[in-house]
Scaffold this motif. Sequence first.
Motif, PDB file in Angstrom:
ATOM      1  N   VAL A  24      13.286   1.665  -3.874  1.00 21.55           N
ATOM      2  CA  VAL A  24      12.086   0.877  -4.156  1.00 21.55           C
ATOM      3  C   VAL A  24      11.870  -0.160  -3.051  1.00 21.55           C
ATOM      4  CG1 VAL A  24      13.443  -0.737  -5.566  1.00 21.55           C
ATOM      5  CG2 VAL A  24      10.967  -0.567  -5.927  1.00 21.55           C
ATOM      6  N   PHE A  25      10.617  -0.352  -2.667  1.00 18.44           N
ATOM      7  CA  PHE A  25      10.215  -1.301  -1.622  1.00 18.44           C
ATOM      8  C   PHE A  25      10.820  -0.966  -0.251  1.00 18.44           C
ATOM      9  CE2 PHE A  25      10.310  -4.505  -5.312  1.00 18.44           C
ATOM     10  CZ  PHE A  25       8.992  -4.268  -5.640  1.00 18.44           C
ATOM     11  N   ARG A  26      11.534   0.155  -0.148  1.00 20.71           N
ATOM     12  CA  ARG A  26      12.347   0.476   1.036  1.00 20.71           C
ATOM     13  C   ARG A  26      13.388  -0.615   1.276  1.00 20.71           C
ATOM     14  NH1 ARG A  26      10.335   4.204  -0.565  1.00 20.71           N
ATOM     15  NH2 ARG A  26       9.264   5.883   0.546  1.00 20.71           N
ATOM     16  N   LEU A  51       5.963   0.037   4.211  1.00 19.37           N
ATOM     17  CA  LEU A  51       5.715   0.817   2.989  1.00 19.37           C
ATOM     18  C   LEU A  51       4.440   0.347   2.296  1.00 19.37           C
ATOM     19  CD1 LEU A  51       6.690   2.914   0.860  1.00 19.37           C
ATOM     20  CD2 LEU A  51       7.768   0.982  -0.323  1.00 19.37           C
ATOM     21  N   LEU A  52       4.270  -0.973   2.187  1.00 17.54           N
ATOM     22  CA  LEU A  52       3.063  -1.493   1.553  1.00 17.54           C
ATOM     23  C   LEU A  52       1.803  -1.016   2.270  1.00 17.54           C
ATOM     24  CD1 LEU A  52       3.845  -5.212   0.617  1.00 17.54           C
ATOM     25  CD2 LEU A  52       3.187  -3.382  -0.941  1.00 17.54           C
ATOM     26  N   LYS A 112       1.445   1.651   4.197  1.00 21.41           N
ATOM     27  CA  LYS A 112       1.277   3.094   3.998  1.00 21.41           C
ATOM     28  C   LYS A 112       0.720   3.388   2.607  1.00 21.41           C
ATOM     29  CE  LYS A 112       4.716   5.878   2.883  1.00 21.41           C
ATOM     30  NZ  LYS A 112       4.174   6.708   1.763  1.00 21.41           N
ATOM     31  N   ASP A 113       1.293   2.763   1.588  1.00 21.88           N
ATOM     32  CA  ASP A 113       0.837   3.008   0.218  1.00 21.88           C
ATOM     33  C   ASP A 113      -0.577   2.482  -0.001  1.00 21.88           C
ATOM     34  OD1 ASP A 113       3.248   4.168  -0.241  1.00 21.88           O
ATOM     35  OD2 ASP A 113       4.014   2.644  -1.613  1.00 21.88           O
ATOM     36  N   TYR A 114      -0.912   1.380   0.664  1.00 21.07           N
ATOM     37  CA  TYR A 114      -2.281   0.849   0.571  1.00 21.07           C
ATOM     38  C   TYR A 114      -3.285   1.837   1.154  1.00 21.07           C
ATOM     39  CZ  TYR A 114      -6.370  -1.844   2.069  1.00 21.07           C
ATOM     40  OH  TYR A 114      -7.648  -2.268   2.316  1.00 21.07           O
ATOM     41  N   LEU A 142      -2.341  -0.564  -5.750  1.00 15.63           N
ATOM     42  CA  LEU A 142      -1.154  -0.742  -4.927  1.00 15.63           C
ATOM     43  C   LEU A 142      -0.049  -1.424  -5.730  1.00 15.63           C
ATOM     44  CD1 LEU A 142       0.288  -0.626  -2.171  1.00 15.63           C
ATOM     45  CD2 LEU A 142      -0.837  -2.793  -1.592  1.00 15.63           C
ATOM     46  N   ASN A 200       1.414   1.032  -8.292  1.00 16.83           N
ATOM     47  CA  ASN A 200       2.199   2.139  -7.742  1.00 16.83           C
ATOM     48  C   ASN A 200       3.451   1.688  -6.998  1.00 16.83           C
ATOM     49  OD1 ASN A 200       0.319   4.012  -8.675  1.00 16.83           O
ATOM     50  ND2 ASN A 200      -0.899   3.900  -6.793  1.00 16.83           N
ATOM     51  N   THR A 201       3.367   0.545  -6.315  1.00 14.25           N
ATOM     52  CA  THR A 201       4.450   0.109  -5.436  1.00 14.25           C
ATOM     53  C   THR A 201       5.257  -1.053  -6.013  1.00 14.25           C
ATOM     54  OG1 THR A 201       3.066   0.808  -3.574  1.00 14.25           O
ATOM     55  CG2 THR A 201       4.981  -0.538  -3.040  1.00 14.25           C
ATOM     56  N   ASN A 209       1.414  -6.073  -4.324  1.00 15.58           N
ATOM     57  CA  ASN A 209       0.326  -5.815  -3.387  1.00 15.58           C
ATOM     58  C   ASN A 209       0.418  -6.786  -2.213  1.00 15.58           C
ATOM     59  OD1 ASN A 209      -0.768  -8.260  -4.314  1.00 15.58           O
ATOM     60  ND2 ASN A 209      -2.138  -7.248  -5.773  1.00 15.58           N
TER      61      ASN A 209
END
Length: 522
Positions: A190-192, A321-322, A324-326, A351, A354-355, A358
């Motif tokens: 999670v969160f890398r 990661l944030l 990319k996911d955004y 965001l 899912n992550t 934000n």
Amino acid sequence: MGLRIGGEIEKENGDELSYSDFVERYLMKNQPVVLRGLMDGWRACKDWVTHTGQPNLEFFSTHFGKSIVQVADCGTREFTDQKRMEMSVAEFIDHWLKDSANYHVNATTNEHGKPLLYLKDWHFVKEYPEYLAYTTPLFFRDDWLNLYLDNYSMHNESDACQEKNEISCSDYRFVYMGAKGTWTPLHADVFRSYSWSANVCGKKKWLFLPPSQSHLVFDRNMKSSVYNICEDVNEAKFPGFKKAVWLECIQEQDEIIFVPSGWYHQVHNLIPPSAPQQHHHPLGHSWHKTYWPVRFVGMEDTISINHNWFNAYNLSWVWDLLLKDYNEAKEYIEDVRDICDDFEGLCQRNLAANTGMNFCDFFIFIACFSFANLVQLYHLHRVNENPSWCLFPKAKHLALNLLSAQKIVLKMKTVDALAGDHALLLDLRKMMDDSKFLELCSGLDRTYRGIHKEQQQNYDKKETLMDGLGDLDFIVKSCSQIYAPEDLVSFIDSAVKKLSRAFNRESPLLPELDELRSPDAQ
């Protein structure tokens, strides 16, 4: 399909390794390692394990049986993870005791067709704060994530957190318990974040893939990844999988494994055959590989303690990661942009869902720790008459933290999502008066005193730690409200300029601080 094994994870005696060595060899290089000798004296190793080395399930039922926990069904996939259910610890242990005798090798169910259940993500520390099961090893104490969550919520508007109880969204410190044969599918954390996992009892087999090869476990569109690397993988869907070269590790009882950011891994509560099969490389390369058949024997019941965490050394992984996911979240709903009153707000809500956070959440997190590190530096300067205080390891550590934080904020400046209607409002003066911020500063100070082996001080009185804020007050007056990343950059720059004037100009701390103010950094 056999796996291409390229080597094993290094093992070290943790009591012979200094903190600076750990940082240089593993944190900064983002490399995994197994550490021994760090679990001596843990209450968990005494209470949770029988004299024969098995999980003391009766102890858990008696003392923690009413706790409601998340349990994974290892035989049922649900989206990208295993199906989860809730039950009490006592119910989970009853299931374990009734069915463990019926388990047979290479199954995800026992011989009566009942699923193998794996207790995961139990927030044990938050639920039982007075039961000191373990002490976080020195190497993992610079944990900004859990220190922050001990005082703040990561995402205050999260519907998920509103629907669940406080404990379920409160930290990333977990206990895992599983019978022989339980496992965790392929994933990156999670969160890398970094993670560490301590085996209280039992053995685990870990299979790791370096970040440079992570694309090999994704489909052609880079949207979905392999679920179970120990089953036949569809080569048409995952054409790069057979090229992946894995690192393996057998984690024994009383060993702790450090998992770096972005390393995909799959974990089994079992051990592999004692004598692996050796094969010639199918592509004819001269270097040697070991190919593990997809079968395991010698399985063992396990209990582990696990933390996810991040700090200055891996903040860039979290931001990447944030971002990319955004971009993926925005692309997914692009077709409703013209009819959506607040398209950017919808992207940020998705965001966070899912992550786990934000852009705004992460920015506030960075701002909070930037300010806390400045408080520590000013306090260090104020309480030390020795002009060489800036040579102290703690001072350099704090300066490097600021450098890392500002680099991330500078990256955030390039994203329009924190502008316009979605600009921030962070009041530093209110933060100075917030008891939660004082607790965070105190926790950060205790952490770095422990890491750098300085004498601990008592911070029961607010004035003790916050004396140094008098020096910061003039900066806060001129820049008390943060609306955007560039405001935080300016604030850090102003504070650093004043702090630099207090340093001996020969100080080795100056290059780090000067880099914060260099034109290249801007």
